[in-house]
Scaffold this active site. Structure first.
Site, PDB file in Angstrom:
ATOM      1  NE  ARG A  90      -3.525   2.388   2.585  1.00 59.18           N
ATOM      2  CZ  ARG A  90      -4.529   2.561   3.437  1.00 59.18           C
ATOM      3  NH1 ARG A  90      -4.835   1.608   4.306  1.00 59.18           N
ATOM      4  NH2 ARG A  90      -5.249   3.669   3.427  1.00 59.18           N
ATOM      5  CG  ASN A 144     -11.133  -1.497  -1.168  1.00 61.64           C
ATOM      6  OD1 ASN A 144     -12.252  -1.422  -1.643  1.00 61.64           O
ATOM      7  ND2 ASN A 144     -10.821  -0.951  -0.006  1.00 61.64           N
ATOM      8  CB  CYS A 164     -18.124  -0.311  -0.161  1.00 53.19           C
ATOM      9  SG  CYS A 164     -17.112   1.155   0.159  1.00 53.19           S
ATOM     10  CG  HIS A 194     -13.817   3.316  -3.151  1.00 56.43           C
ATOM     11  ND1 HIS A 194     -12.565   2.947  -2.756  1.00 56.43           N
ATOM     12  CD2 HIS A 194     -14.651   2.927  -2.151  1.00 56.43           C
ATOM     13  CE1 HIS A 194     -12.622   2.338  -1.579  1.00 56.43           C
ATOM     14  NE2 HIS A 194     -13.896   2.327  -1.197  1.00 56.43           N
ATOM     15  CE1 TYR A 244     -11.225   5.864  -1.382  1.00 60.81           C
ATOM     16  CE2 TYR A 244     -13.482   5.855  -0.569  1.00 60.81           C
ATOM     17  CZ  TYR A 244     -12.172   5.452  -0.453  1.00 60.81           C
ATOM     18  OH  TYR A 244     -11.790   4.645   0.588  1.00 60.81           O
TER      19      TYR A 244
END
Length: 421
Positions: A90, A144, A164, A194, A244
């Site tokens: 990440r 995700n 989500c 998102h 987002y």
């Protein structure tokens, strides 16, 4: 009832366990299996999970294992919440795109594509193991990028629904602002994972009065602050975009912001170290307050509601999920995966009808759906050209030179996770 959580060693898991304990009448779990290859984390999380169940008087048994096949065998539902490459991957997703002037984020843009490429093959392997051991089990995907992962699962013929926590987060926040019970708030929630907008906020259900204009007039500052967007954007849209959307509506400003502060991955990694130390305390028997800062707010309530409906134990009549389009948004392919309100029961999720969308939203949804199709092809079949095409199609990249440079960086940073590289 048996439920398996793959990625059960996640620091998220105590949030899930707390929901299972509190909502045991809705989802009466007899056996809960936490599956994770990281034995040290699994021991810590599993110990806390058992103490939470014991404190709240839950009679269910909690088992921990690193064996996926054994863990999912005979499960009624399997919840996926894994992170291939951990926080280290990440951290890379959030940094190398910035070198090219693009947003660095783990679920969208170039970083989101990298995560999809790492994740889809692993999830499909797990899903095949589930199908071999118990073909009737439901797969609930919280991993995700949820839209792409859920689409991969559905196209491979698995019984899957994506989940989500963005929508339930909005529901709870709006209910608090309006001083009503969360169950009274129905969202006209539409888009892709998102990439969603609340185009209406109704009291009492789908046919209720739309009080979104009143909500924005009276609480617009609070809503905009929560989104980290100027109120002017929210007022001009007249809807509530997901957090987002700031990556799209304020791309260049967000890039500059991300370049000048520690990454979210670094913050989360530090938080996880602290949480795991807490989880090792044998006197801790509830989820710590710090966990609220980790993310995933209300995830457990959403997961319990969805699992209960899929397994025939009730659940809310309407839930926001990721499921196959099948004509709901007529400008998208039928096999696209959308995030909308749906009725959910033992046969799966069926989207509610969505009024014709403003081209301002429909255009972006169509664009990102095209990217997701190319991203899935890259995840399934590999190859530099497929990665390049997906990046070129993404509206947060979109330029040839950027796509070329990002392709090289993506492959270099993820080679160990890409069988074809």
């Amino acid at each position: 009832m048996k439920l398996a959580v793959v990625g059960g060693g996640s620091t998220y898991t105590p949030e899930l366990i707390d929901g299972f304990a509190r909502l045991r009448d809705t989802l009466p779990i007899e056996e809960l299996v936490l599956v994770d290859p990281a034995a040290d984390r699994l021991d810590l999380v599993g110990g806390l999970a058992r103490r939470i169940f014991a404190k709240q008087g839950h009679p269910g048994r909690i088992v921990t294992t690193s064996d996926v096949d054994a863990g999912v065998a005979d499960a009624d539902a399997v919840l996926l919440q894994l992170r291939v490459g951990g926080q280290a991957a990440r951290q890379q997703d959030e940094t190398w795109p910035l070198e090219c002037g693009c947003v660095g984020q783990e679920t969208t843009g170039a970083g989101g594509l990298a995560k999809a490429l790492r994740t889809v093959p692993v999830v499909l392997d797990i899903a095949e193991r589930v199908r071999r051991t118990n073909p009737n089990a439901w797969i609930i995907d919280f991993t995700n990028p949820v839209g792409i992962v859920t689409r991969a699962l559905l196209q491979a013929g698995h019984k899957a629904v994506g989940l989500c926590n963005v929508a339930i987060g909005f529901q709870r926040k709006f209910a608090k602002l309006l001083d009503v019970a969360p169950g009274e708030v129905h969202l006209d929630h539409v888009g892709l994972n998102h990439l969603t907008w609340e185009t209406g906020v109704r009291l009492g259900g789908p046919g209720g009065e739309d009080i979104l204009p009143k909500l924005l007039a009276e609480h617009g500052d609070a809503v905009a602050a929560d989104l980290r967007m100027p109120r002017e954007i929210v007022d001009r849209l007249g809807v509530v975009p997901s957090y987002y959307l700031r990556y799209f509506y304020q791309h260049d400003a967000v890039v500059e912001e991300l370049r000048t502060k520690p990454s979210r991955a670094a913050e989360v990694a530090a938080m996880e170290r602290e949480l795991l130390e807490m989880y090792g305390d044998p006197t801790l028997d509830e989820k710590p307050e710090l966990l609220a800062k980790r993310g995933g707010a209300f995830y457990s309530e959403a997961a319990v509601d969805l699992a209960a409906s899929l397994l025939g134990n009730g659940g809310s009549p309407h839930q926001v999920v990721n499921t196959v389009n099948n004509g709901t948004l007529p400008f998208l392919p039928d096999d696209a995966v959308i995030e909308v309100q749906a009725t959910v029961d033992g046969t799966g999720a069926k989207p509610l009808a969505v009024p014709k969308l403003d081209p301002l939203y429909a255009g972006l949804i169509a664009n990102v759906t095209g990217y997701e199709d190319l991203a899935l092809q890259a995840a399934l079949h590999g190859g530099r050209d497929r990665v390049f095409r997906a990046l070129l199609a993404h509206p947060l990249v979109g330029q040839y030179a950027y796509a070329e440079a990002l392709t090289d960086r993506l492959i270099a940073h993820n080679r160990e996770h890409l069988a074809w590289a």
